[in-house]
Design an enzyme around this catalytic site. Structure first.
Site, mmCIF file in Angstrom:
data_model
loop_
_atom_site.group_PDB
_atom_site.id
_atom_site.type_symbol
_atom_site.label_atom_id
_atom_site.label_comp_id
_atom_site.label_asym_id
_atom_site.label_seq_id
_atom_site.Cartn_x
_atom_site.Cartn_y
_atom_site.Cartn_z
ATOM 1 N N THR A 56 -2.973 13.975 -14.448
ATOM 2 C CA THR A 56 -4.073 13.012 -15.425
ATOM 3 C C THR A 56 -5.959 13.414 -14.708
ATOM 4 O O THR A 56 -6.005 13.100 -13.616
ATOM 5 C CB THR A 56 -4.172 11.716 -14.960
ATOM 6 N N VAL A 57 -6.163 14.741 -15.207
ATOM 7 C CA VAL A 57 -7.620 15.484 -14.914
ATOM 8 C C VAL A 57 -8.614 14.610 -14.734
ATOM 9 O O VAL A 57 -9.081 13.984 -13.510
ATOM 10 C CB VAL A 57 -8.105 16.431 -15.991
ATOM 11 N N LYS A 94 -1.183 -0.304 0.819
ATOM 12 C CA LYS A 94 -2.786 0.471 1.273
ATOM 13 C C LYS A 94 -4.050 -0.042 0.539
ATOM 14 O O LYS A 94 -5.005 0.007 1.991
ATOM 15 C CB LYS A 94 -2.666 2.143 1.394
ATOM 16 N N MET A 125 3.087 16.881 1.276
ATOM 17 C CA MET A 125 3.244 15.681 2.032
ATOM 18 C C MET A 125 4.299 15.071 2.620
ATOM 19 O O MET A 125 4.352 13.956 2.942
ATOM 20 C CB MET A 125 2.179 14.721 1.425
ATOM 21 N N SER A 172 12.046 2.814 6.928
ATOM 22 C CA SER A 172 10.474 3.689 7.807
ATOM 23 C C SER A 172 10.810 3.759 9.114
ATOM 24 O O SER A 172 11.960 3.042 9.670
ATOM 25 C CB SER A 172 9.447 2.672 7.509
ATOM 26 N N LYS A 173 10.170 5.069 9.269
ATOM 27 C CA LYS A 173 10.859 5.782 10.117
ATOM 28 C C LYS A 173 9.951 5.492 11.809
ATOM 29 O O LYS A 173 10.132 5.379 13.241
ATOM 30 C CB LYS A 173 10.461 6.761 11.017
ATOM 31 N N GLN A 222 -0.216 10.864 11.996
ATOM 32 C CA GLN A 222 -0.803 9.651 11.513
ATOM 33 C C GLN A 222 -0.797 8.455 12.403
ATOM 34 O O GLN A 222 -1.126 7.673 13.147
ATOM 35 C CB GLN A 222 -0.457 9.045 10.677
ATOM 36 N N ASP A 263 -4.072 8.640 8.131
ATOM 37 C CA ASP A 263 -3.196 9.786 7.275
ATOM 38 C C ASP A 263 -3.636 11.228 7.676
ATOM 39 O O ASP A 263 -2.825 12.254 7.776
ATOM 40 C CB ASP A 263 -2.857 8.887 5.484
ATOM 41 N N GLY A 282 -3.227 7.677 -4.284
ATOM 42 C CA GLY A 282 -3.819 7.751 -3.168
ATOM 43 C C GLY A 282 -3.331 8.142 -1.592
ATOM 44 O O GLY A 282 -4.147 8.556 -1.395
HETATM 45 P P1 ATR Z 1 0.543 8.326 -3.476
HETATM 46 O O1 ATR Z 1 0.279 6.677 -3.121
HETATM 47 O O2 ATR Z 1 1.730 8.691 -3.878
HETATM 48 O O3 ATR Z 1 0.110 9.028 -4.297
HETATM 49 P P2 ATR Z 1 -0.070 7.114 -6.469
HETATM 50 O O4 ATR Z 1 -1.392 6.710 -6.024
HETATM 51 O O5 ATR Z 1 0.812 6.884 -7.531
HETATM 52 O O6 ATR Z 1 0.756 7.314 -5.772
HETATM 53 O O7 ATR Z 1 -0.553 8.724 -6.909
HETATM 54 C C1 ATR Z 1 0.791 10.120 -7.214
HETATM 55 C C2 ATR Z 1 0.061 10.574 -7.635
HETATM 56 O O8 ATR Z 1 1.296 11.902 -8.341
HETATM 57 C C3 ATR Z 1 -0.219 11.489 -9.054
HETATM 58 O O9 ATR Z 1 -2.103 12.025 -8.800
HETATM 59 C C4 ATR Z 1 -0.156 12.051 -9.782
HETATM 60 O O10 ATR Z 1 -0.725 12.248 -10.540
HETATM 61 P P3 ATR Z 1 -0.886 11.136 -12.549
HETATM 62 O O11 ATR Z 1 -2.479 10.561 -11.538
HETATM 63 O O12 ATR Z 1 -0.708 11.433 -13.346
HETATM 64 O O13 ATR Z 1 0.277 9.900 -12.159
HETATM 65 C C5 ATR Z 1 1.375 12.210 -9.187
HETATM 66 N N1 ATR Z 1 2.439 12.014 -10.306
HETATM 67 C C6 ATR Z 1 3.338 11.610 -9.798
HETATM 68 N N2 ATR Z 1 4.523 11.434 -10.810
HETATM 69 C C7 ATR Z 1 4.399 13.254 -10.939
HETATM 70 C C8 ATR Z 1 5.282 14.072 -11.583
HETATM 71 N N3 ATR Z 1 6.240 13.764 -12.098
HETATM 72 N N4 ATR Z 1 4.590 15.825 -12.267
HETATM 73 C C9 ATR Z 1 3.218 15.537 -11.398
HETATM 74 N N5 ATR Z 1 2.447 14.301 -10.742
HETATM 75 C C10 ATR Z 1 3.238 13.626 -10.600
#
Ligand code: ATR
EC number: 1.1.1.25
Length: 274
Positions: A154-155, A66, A215, A15-16, A246, A103, A131
């Protein structure tokens, strides 16, 4: 007495935040100490109880706590309530715990103020529906973009998020392959880059006017930003500015003074290069 602040997460070693907040304290002449606390995965509430019992004034919360922090708090800023995830806690005079999510406002400030890229009236594509994206949607929509498209692997998760924020602006959801049209601003909020992967969106959504925002940040151009450059994007920005902004918003909440972020951003960037 020196006021105590900390960041809690797991892992926390990289962590920074201690470096950033210590620099903010110095430039704003505030007497405070900021540390990093590694919290066991099943020990969030106990760790926060202990911290505030010891006289702690405020916390930053990072992965994976979070949502725990949102459940822990007593009062919420409007954006924290919307996000249902919290990166900042503060103990109030009456002993209750106020929660905020800085954020999104940090990201927007980095885009609009630091990078001088307007969001108002623009076509925005956001990749991801986890998140991180939930945390930034309200401040982003407050900038009044022409429209926002949420695309996710995941649509159904993108659709659910679009429904939750539909009252704040024009927002649509789809899968990566179904993204169509051109965009002025493309924000990567997926964690795909952690694995060096790219969300498979069509190259046709990038134009010579497109700005891409990852991000994530890293020493080199991120995989996503490199892809955008290869498609002819105008400009790429990584998440280092968001990280510092942030933090500045959390500092403002705690100390009622907004630190100047430019010097701190440069120092952190230098540090990353070493
Ligand atoms: P964060 O807090 O970083 O947002 P999260 O809630 O686990 O972590 O969400 C990760 C996001 O990155 C999700 O949108 C995930 O897609 P899914 O909802 O389909 O799981 C996306 N993600 C993670 N790995 C990915 C990959 N290899 N290609 C495309 N999307 C990815």
């Amino acid at each position: 007495m020196t006021d105590l602040y900390a960041v809690m997460g797991n892992p926390i070693g990289h962590s920074k935040s201690p470096q950033i907040h210590t620099a903010f304290a110095k430039i704003t002449d505030q007497e405070m100490l900021y540390s990093a606390i590694l919290v066991p995965l099943d020990g969030f509430d106990t760790a926060v109880d202990d911290f505030f019992r010891r006289g702690g004034k405020g916390l930053n919360i990072t992965v994976p706590f979070k949502e725990n922090a949102w459940r822990y708090a007593d009062q919420f800023s409007a954006r924290a309530q919307r996000a249902q995830a919290v990166n900042t806690l503060m103990k109030l005079q009456d002993g209750s715990i106020l929660a905020d999510n800085t954020d999104g406002v940090g990201m927007v400030r980095d885009i609009v103020v630091n990078q001088k890229v307007a969001i108002e009236g623009k076509r925005v594509l956001i990749l991801g529906a986890g998140g991180a994206v939930r945390g930034v949607l309200q401040p982003l929509l407050e900038q009044k973009p022409a429209n926002v498209t949420l695309a996710n692997r995941t649509v159904s998760k993108a659709e659910a998020l679009a429904r939750d924020f539909a009252d704040l602006g024009e927002i649509a959801a789809c899968g990566f392959a179904d993204v169509c049209g051109e965009f002025d601003l493309i924000i990567n909020g997926t964690s795909a880059s952690l694995a060096g992967e790219l969300p498979p969106i069509p190259a046709s959504c990038v134009t010579a006017e497109t700005v891409s925002y990852d991000m994530m940040y890293s020493n080199e151009t991120t995989v996503f930003n490199q892809w955008a450059l290869d498609q002819g994007a105008l400009k790429t920005i990584d998440g280092l500015g968001m990280l510092v902004e942030q933090a500045a918003e959390a500092f403002l909440l705690w100390r009622d003074v907004r630190p100047d972020t430019e010097g701190v951003m440069n120092a952190i960037r230098e540090d990353c290069r070493r």
